[in-house]
Design an enzyme around this catalytic site. Sequence first.
Site, PDB file in Angstrom:
ATOM      1  N   ARG A   1       1.725  10.191   0.874  1.00  0.00           N
ATOM      2  CA  ARG A   1       2.289  11.121   1.854  1.00  0.00           C
ATOM      3  C   ARG A   1       3.515  11.851   1.324  1.00  0.00           C
ATOM      4  O   ARG A   1       4.072  12.717   2.007  1.00  0.00           O
ATOM      5  CB  ARG A   1       2.661  10.367   3.140  1.00  0.00           C
ATOM      6  CG  ARG A   1       1.466   9.698   3.805  1.00  0.00           C
ATOM      7  CD  ARG A   1       1.867   8.924   5.033  1.00  0.00           C
ATOM      8  NE  ARG A   1       0.767   8.098   5.519  1.00  0.00           N
ATOM      9  CZ  ARG A   1       0.876   7.233   6.519  1.00  0.00           C
ATOM     10  NH1 ARG A   1       2.025   7.098   7.149  1.00  0.00           N
ATOM     11  NH2 ARG A   1      -0.157   6.506   6.889  1.00  0.00           N
TER      12      ARG A   1
ATOM     13  N   LYS B   1     -11.167  -0.329   6.823  1.00  0.00           N
ATOM     14  CA  LYS B   1      -9.909  -0.138   7.537  1.00  0.00           C
ATOM     15  C   LYS B   1     -10.247   0.416   8.920  1.00  0.00           C
ATOM     16  O   LYS B   1     -10.856   1.490   9.027  1.00  0.00           O
ATOM     17  CB  LYS B   1      -9.031   0.853   6.767  1.00  0.00           C
ATOM     18  CG  LYS B   1      -7.805   1.351   7.519  1.00  0.00           C
ATOM     19  CD  LYS B   1      -7.064   2.377   6.680  1.00  0.00           C
ATOM     20  CE  LYS B   1      -5.873   2.964   7.434  1.00  0.00           C
ATOM     21  NZ  LYS B   1      -5.111   3.907   6.594  1.00  0.00           N
TER      22      LYS B   1
ATOM     23  N   GLU C   1       0.876  -1.174   0.000  1.00  0.00           N
ATOM     24  CA  GLU C   1       0.000   0.000   0.000  1.00  0.00           C
ATOM     25  C   GLU C   1       0.909   1.218   0.000  1.00  0.00           C
ATOM     26  O   GLU C   1       1.477   1.580   1.034  1.00  0.00           O
ATOM     27  CB  GLU C   1      -0.905   0.018   1.234  1.00  0.00           C
ATOM     28  CG  GLU C   1      -1.752   1.273   1.352  1.00  0.00           C
ATOM     29  CD  GLU C   1      -2.374   1.455   2.733  1.00  0.00           C
ATOM     30  OE1 GLU C   1      -2.518   2.626   3.172  1.00  0.00           O
ATOM     31  OE2 GLU C   1      -2.705   0.437   3.380  1.00  0.00           O
TER      32      GLU C   1
END
Length: 217
Positions: free
Chosen positions: A52, A136, A48
């Site tokens: 960022r 999640k 994943e």
Amino acid sequence: MSSPSTQAGDVVAALGAHRLVPVVVVDGADEGARLADALVAGGLPVAEITLRTAGGIDAIRAVARTQTDVVVGAGTVTTVDQVDAVVDAGARYIVSPGLSAAVVRRAQEHGVPVLPGVATPSEIMAALDLGIDVVKLFPASVVGGPAAIKAFSAPFPGLRFVPTGGVSAANLGDYLRLAPVLAVGGSWMVEKSLVAQGDWAEITRRTADAVALAATA
């Protein structure tokens, strides 16, 4: 040719089979490719790659194009425009830190599985209303960890969780032994400092250890 829904199901099944989703912070195509190689060498062809950094999308594109056996997804996706960008780059699944109906719907339009972040029963209900059955749990350690999953699973049977945030080698088994847990997301095997140092061998070693731990859970 398989349908988008079948392809999405295959991706979710792959995440469930591997049980571990490394949450990766890399910047650019080269780091992304090297990180993916290190994960594969450790027995975990899953990543994943988060948005960022400015080079997150380039990293996703590099892995998707050159390492097709890796189940590469995009993390920290918070806007519709980002959904479009990561799908164009080749992301096979999308992970968001929170629940945005607009993000979920756009991912569904693309036929790409999306795992929205939830932390409360109300957010879970909103996700269910959007047709989501895998969420999640984030930040997992802050909202109650394994105990929270046990509590949520009673009123929401059939919902599967990918707890992320505070998951480590020390508590990995506590999560994976819970039936509602599809997989766990973690970054301890791909720490940002190791990426910065280019210590791919250590990433491979930690990944192999994590894979072995998951196999015994």
